[in-house]
Write a protein that holds these residues in place. Sequence first.
Motif, PDB file in Angstrom:
ATOM      1  N   GLY A   1       0.766  -1.238   0.000  1.00 10.77           N
ATOM      2  CA  GLY A   1       0.000   0.000   0.000  1.00 10.77           C
ATOM      3  C   GLY A   1       0.794   1.283   0.000  1.00 10.77           C
ATOM      4  N   VAL A   2       2.049   1.257  -0.450  1.00  8.51           N
ATOM      5  CA  VAL A   2       2.855   2.466  -0.541  1.00  8.51           C
ATOM      6  C   VAL A   2       2.689   3.040  -1.950  1.00  8.51           C
ATOM      7  CG1 VAL A   2       5.174   3.428  -0.426  1.00  8.51           C
ATOM      8  CG2 VAL A   2       4.481   1.621   1.168  1.00  8.51           C
ATOM      9  N   VAL A   3       2.365   4.336  -2.046  1.00 12.55           N
ATOM     10  CA  VAL A   3       2.052   4.955  -3.333  1.00 12.55           C
ATOM     11  C   VAL A   3       3.310   5.579  -3.931  1.00 12.55           C
ATOM     12  CG1 VAL A   3       0.581   6.595  -4.554  1.00 12.55           C
ATOM     13  CG2 VAL A   3      -0.274   5.435  -2.506  1.00 12.55           C
ATOM     14  N   VAL A   4       3.626   5.164  -5.157  1.00 11.77           N
ATOM     15  CA  VAL A   4       4.822   5.656  -5.831  1.00 11.77           C
ATOM     16  C   VAL A   4       4.437   6.399  -7.106  1.00 11.77           C
ATOM     17  CG1 VAL A   4       6.305   3.863  -4.894  1.00 11.77           C
ATOM     18  CG2 VAL A   4       5.149   3.467  -7.080  1.00 11.77           C
TER      19      VAL A   4
ATOM     20  N   ILE B   1      12.807   5.677  -7.197  1.00  7.94           N
ATOM     21  CA  ILE B   1      11.408   5.940  -7.502  1.00  7.94           C
ATOM     22  C   ILE B   1      10.827   6.765  -6.354  1.00  7.94           C
ATOM     23  CG2 ILE B   1       9.130   4.906  -7.825  1.00  7.94           C
ATOM     24  CD1 ILE B   1      10.551   2.456  -8.994  1.00  7.94           C
ATOM     25  N   PRO B   2      10.283   7.941  -6.627  1.00  5.15           N
ATOM     26  CA  PRO B   2       9.784   8.778  -5.535  1.00  5.15           C
ATOM     27  C   PRO B   2       8.414   8.325  -5.041  1.00  5.15           C
ATOM     28  CG  PRO B   2       9.537   9.924  -7.622  1.00  5.15           C
ATOM     29  CD  PRO B   2      10.231   8.636  -7.928  1.00  5.15           C
ATOM     30  N   LEU B   3       8.204   8.494  -3.760  1.00  2.00           N
ATOM     31  CA  LEU B   3       6.881   8.320  -3.180  1.00  2.00           C
ATOM     32  C   LEU B   3       6.021   9.535  -3.509  1.00  2.00           C
ATOM     33  CD1 LEU B   3       7.867   7.164   0.433  1.00  2.00           C
ATOM     34  CD2 LEU B   3       7.271   5.716  -1.510  1.00  2.00           C
ATOM     35  N   LEU B   4       4.712   9.333  -3.601  1.00  2.00           N
ATOM     36  CA  LEU B   4       3.809  10.477  -3.739  1.00  2.00           C
ATOM     37  C   LEU B   4       4.005  11.445  -2.585  1.00  2.00           C
ATOM     38  CD1 LEU B   4       1.416  12.098  -4.838  1.00  2.00           C
ATOM     39  CD2 LEU B   4      -0.094  10.467  -3.680  1.00  2.00           C
ATOM     40  N   SER B   5       4.125  10.930  -1.387  1.00  2.00           N
ATOM     41  CA  SER B   5       4.298  11.800  -0.218  1.00  2.00           C
ATOM     42  C   SER B   5       5.580  12.615  -0.324  1.00  2.00           C
ATOM     43  CB  SER B   5       4.318  10.961   1.063  1.00  2.00           C
ATOM     44  OG  SER B   5       5.343   9.987   1.025  1.00  2.00           O
TER      45      SER B   5
ATOM     46  N   LEU C   1      -7.371   3.805  -2.819  1.00  2.00           N
ATOM     47  CA  LEU C   1      -7.511   4.073  -1.381  1.00  2.00           C
ATOM     48  C   LEU C   1      -6.190   4.518  -0.740  1.00  2.00           C
ATOM     49  CD1 LEU C   1     -10.009   1.256  -0.298  1.00  2.00           C
ATOM     50  CD2 LEU C   1     -10.475   3.632  -0.960  1.00  2.00           C
ATOM     51  N   PRO C   2      -5.047   3.904  -1.082  1.00  3.46           N
ATOM     52  CA  PRO C   2      -3.787   4.425  -0.542  1.00  3.46           C
ATOM     53  C   PRO C   2      -3.503   5.870  -0.964  1.00  3.46           C
ATOM     54  CG  PRO C   2      -3.467   2.190  -1.317  1.00  3.46           C
ATOM     55  CD  PRO C   2      -4.831   2.621  -1.781  1.00  3.46           C
ATOM     56  N   THR C   3      -3.872   6.235  -2.196  1.00  6.67           N
ATOM     57  CA  THR C   3      -3.694   7.624  -2.636  1.00  6.67           C
ATOM     58  C   THR C   3      -4.566   8.553  -1.810  1.00  6.67           C
ATOM     59  OG1 THR C   3      -3.113   6.999  -4.905  1.00  6.67           O
ATOM     60  CG2 THR C   3      -3.976   9.222  -4.571  1.00  6.67           C
TER      61      THR C   3
END
Length: 252
Positions: free
Chosen positions: A55-58, A94-98, A120-122
């Motif tokens: 569930g980590v958003v990249v 690769i960067p995380l959205l956060s 949902l993770p986003t």
Amino acid sequence: MYPYLDHEGPIAMAHRGGALHPDNLGYENSMHAFEQAVGLGYEYLETDLHATSDGVVVAFHDHRLDRVTDRSGVIAQLPWSEVRKARINGHEPIPLLSEVLEHLPQVRLNLDIKADNGVLPTAKVLRELSAIDRVCVSSFSQARVQLIRRELGERLATGFGQQEIARLRFAPFRLNSPGACLQIPEYYGRLRVLTPGLLRRAHALGKHVHVWTVDDPASMHRLLDAGVDGLITDRTDLLREVLIERGEWARS
């Protein structure tokens, strides 16, 4: 109007950070590309999103790592502990959205969710970072667009889903959409998507029209003359030159 769309003049958006800018070749959707676009003066960045198995958003376009990194595998089937080892063009993580949201707090992001497990993770990241007003969320999937709207509510700017675009294009009397903007190609194969009638109907409803992916100056001028509200480009250098030439490189 959504805060995301509060901008003077046409919106210039760096597609994957400006993937075909000469300094970015091979570095799409990397922090290198995003920072390079911001350095040119871009206030809007486009990036794609995937979620890892945990569930980590990249910020990444392909569902696999293979094409642009030194690793392989399907992102949705790998944990972040593995995905984080990959390097774009052999060099950039690769960067995380956060990370993108936190590292570039002045920037607005257009987020294209590429798979169902990313919705949902986003939504969770955007809530936790109080970033709803800074983003527009879109997807080729109508279901993903509708789900993110339900999760984050009316404050969130969203693009039209495919079904909504088709209704406005072919059966506008059936359209009832909370979407903020149409983000469309001029042509999809042989089908002309952007027509004068579609642009006119969108504007009559108070919707923005952003066209992707426009990389040559002649097309940029033609579409801006036609009245589109924004252009999404891989050639951030060329779009900047066009807007300066037109006196429309206006910043918010």
